[in-house]
Write a protein that holds these residues in place. Sequence first.
Motif, mmCIF file in Angstrom:
data_model
loop_
_atom_site.group_PDB
_atom_site.id
_atom_site.type_symbol
_atom_site.label_atom_id
_atom_site.label_comp_id
_atom_site.label_asym_id
_atom_site.label_seq_id
_atom_site.Cartn_x
_atom_site.Cartn_y
_atom_site.Cartn_z
ATOM 1 N N HIS A 262 27.497 34.339 34.946
ATOM 2 C CA HIS A 262 27.138 35.470 35.826
ATOM 3 C C HIS A 262 27.133 35.035 37.294
ATOM 4 O O HIS A 262 26.228 35.382 38.055
ATOM 5 N N ASP A 263 28.173 34.295 37.653
ATOM 6 C CA ASP A 263 28.255 33.710 38.996
ATOM 7 C C ASP A 263 28.884 34.716 39.967
ATOM 8 O O ASP A 263 30.037 34.580 40.386
ATOM 9 N N VAL A 264 28.100 35.725 40.331
ATOM 10 C CA VAL A 264 28.592 36.797 41.196
ATOM 11 C C VAL A 264 27.469 37.233 42.129
ATOM 12 O O VAL A 264 26.291 37.254 41.740
ATOM 13 N N ALA A 265 27.820 37.575 43.351
ATOM 14 C CA ALA A 265 26.827 38.007 44.333
ATOM 15 C C ALA A 265 27.461 38.973 45.325
ATOM 16 O O ALA A 265 28.672 38.937 45.570
ATOM 17 N N ILE A 266 26.629 39.837 45.897
ATOM 18 C CA ILE A 266 27.032 40.755 46.956
ATOM 19 C C ILE A 266 26.300 40.355 48.236
ATOM 20 O O ILE A 266 25.074 40.183 48.236
ATOM 21 N N VAL A 267 27.059 40.204 49.311
ATOM 22 C CA VAL A 267 26.486 39.903 50.623
ATOM 23 C C VAL A 267 26.657 41.142 51.488
ATOM 24 O O VAL A 267 27.776 41.607 51.722
ATOM 25 N N GLN B 205 39.279 45.266 49.767
ATOM 26 C CA GLN B 205 39.861 44.727 48.548
ATOM 27 C C GLN B 205 39.532 45.598 47.345
ATOM 28 O O GLN B 205 38.375 45.948 47.110
ATOM 29 N N LYS B 206 40.544 45.937 46.568
ATOM 30 C CA LYS B 206 40.355 46.688 45.336
ATOM 31 C C LYS B 206 40.136 45.726 44.175
ATOM 32 O O LYS B 206 40.741 44.647 44.132
ATOM 33 N N LEU B 207 39.277 46.128 43.235
ATOM 34 C CA LEU B 207 38.949 45.300 42.077
ATOM 35 C C LEU B 207 39.571 45.882 40.821
ATOM 36 O O LEU B 207 39.583 47.099 40.607
ATOM 37 N N ALA B 208 40.067 45.001 39.967
ATOM 38 C CA ALA B 208 40.735 45.427 38.746
ATOM 39 C C ALA B 208 39.734 45.910 37.710
ATOM 40 O O ALA B 208 38.599 45.427 37.622
ATOM 41 N N GLY C 28 39.427 38.028 39.682
ATOM 42 C CA GLY C 28 38.421 37.005 39.474
ATOM 43 C C GLY C 28 37.815 36.476 40.753
ATOM 44 O O GLY C 28 38.351 36.662 41.848
ATOM 45 N N ILE C 29 36.658 35.794 40.595
ATOM 46 C CA ILE C 29 35.925 35.148 41.677
ATOM 47 C C ILE C 29 35.820 33.670 41.341
ATOM 48 O O ILE C 29 35.314 33.301 40.268
ATOM 49 N N ALA C 30 36.294 32.795 42.222
ATOM 50 C CA ALA C 30 36.250 31.354 41.962
ATOM 51 C C ALA C 30 34.806 30.889 41.778
ATOM 52 O O ALA C 30 33.956 31.114 42.637
ATOM 53 N N SER C 31 34.544 30.233 40.651
ATOM 54 C CA SER C 31 33.183 29.829 40.325
ATOM 55 C C SER C 31 32.988 28.316 40.352
ATOM 56 O O SER C 31 32.250 27.803 41.186
ATOM 57 N N ARG C 32 33.694 27.594 39.459
ATOM 58 C CA ARG C 32 33.381 26.167 39.310
ATOM 59 C C ARG C 32 34.541 25.438 38.661
ATOM 60 O O ARG C 32 35.469 26.044 38.114
ATOM 61 N N THR D 212 34.989 34.032 37.524
ATOM 62 C CA THR D 212 34.218 35.154 37.008
ATOM 63 C C THR D 212 35.105 36.399 36.975
ATOM 64 O O THR D 212 35.747 36.730 37.976
ATOM 65 N N ARG D 213 35.161 37.080 35.848
ATOM 66 C CA ARG D 213 35.944 38.316 35.737
ATOM 67 C C ARG D 213 35.252 39.434 36.521
ATOM 68 O O ARG D 213 34.096 39.765 36.243
ATOM 69 N N VAL D 214 35.952 40.052 37.459
ATOM 70 C CA VAL D 214 35.328 41.116 38.242
ATOM 71 C C VAL D 214 35.123 42.382 37.412
ATOM 72 O O VAL D 214 34.154 43.130 37.628
ATOM 73 N N ASP D 215 36.020 42.642 36.448
ATOM 74 C CA ASP D 215 35.908 43.878 35.675
ATOM 75 C C ASP D 215 34.635 43.918 34.845
ATOM 76 O O ASP D 215 34.038 44.983 34.648
ATOM 77 N N THR D 216 34.193 42.751 34.357
ATOM 78 C CA THR D 216 32.973 42.686 33.557
ATOM 79 C C THR D 216 31.756 43.098 34.365
ATOM 80 O O THR D 216 30.773 43.609 33.805
ATOM 81 N N TYR D 217 31.826 42.899 35.662
ATOM 82 C CA TYR D 217 30.665 43.147 36.525
ATOM 83 C C TYR D 217 30.854 44.355 37.446
ATOM 84 O O TYR D 217 30.086 44.521 38.398
ATOM 85 N N LEU D 218 31.828 45.209 37.151
ATOM 86 C CA LEU D 218 32.078 46.360 38.017
ATOM 87 C C LEU D 218 30.865 47.280 38.123
ATOM 88 O O LEU D 218 30.525 47.754 39.217
#
Length: 330
Positions: A179-184, A196-199, A279-283, A313-319
């Motif tokens: 769950h390596d996702v954040a909003i700033v 940016q559009k998310l899939a 995706g979002i680069a995690s680790r 991190t898959r962006v679609d999972t966290y839309l």
Amino acid sequence: MKKTLCVAATMMFLGCGERVDSKLNSDLKPVHADEPGLLNPVTERVINGSIPKDGSYESVALLLSEANVSVAGGPASRRQLSICTATLISPSAILSAAHCVNELILKTAIERATGPDGKPLNAKIIGSIEFRVAFVRNLAELAANPASLLAVSRVDEHEDFALTKNPWAAFQKNPGKWHDVAIVHLAKPATGRRIQKLATAEQVNAEVSNASLGRQFAGYGLSDESNPQSAGTLMEGTAHLGEVGTNEFIAGADDAQVACHGDSGGPIYMDGTEDLQIGIASRINKKIGLGDIWDGITGNVKAPSCEVGLVYTRVDTYLDWIKKHVTDME
């Protein structure tokens, strides 16, 4: 134990580059190139990447952290701590990785920072950590126009981020559920920039069926993993997808071009363009073992090579989660 796991897991993360203003921290260096720390004026960028053409990656941003830091009990002074990559997903919000804004990770790395002689600096963050955002192509551009730094009003880190909620996730096989996702959130909207559009899940699932297609990615990370001075410029590369899970996927294993330290929070796209972010680069794609935990206890932690590929991190999972926190998202 939780902090020991954080020390070991920090080595897996890509984020955290070098600081911007050498006048404040010229006597300090990081313990490892992939840790945030009190660093010299360089960052890290895509290994073997290329400079993007003008007009591309207009939604990609530089994410910096800063705080008041005391060294060896001395008076605190303002320091730049770390660098990550992010994408603008609405006029007022950027999308990045949770570990880029996680205070435990940042504070742990600062406390482990060493001086030029390799000895601990006994550094400590005093007060809160603040974040800034800049839409620049390189650090020289930022230095020439410091007014381009945008203030941040708040940060939303995913509530279930592994190192906060379940540190033992680090022992699980990748791809996992970090769950390596954040909003700033920006204090003022960023105007005149591409959003940016998310899939969606349907688009990502269709995309992963074509493993032979190279996917573009971008970030401010290492261009030469052996040289922490190879830094400061937004770069692009191409990676191929590996194993895909419900929350994450692996990309870049054995590819000549690969995202690395400093690229955390950065985007990877579908269908060879930058139209849709998947995706979002995690680790770094490495499971933590008991040896890593022991190294975390003894302070003998070594950063693994980025050549093994990255976990995104898959962006679609966290839309749904993203839309919940970004009210002006299209």
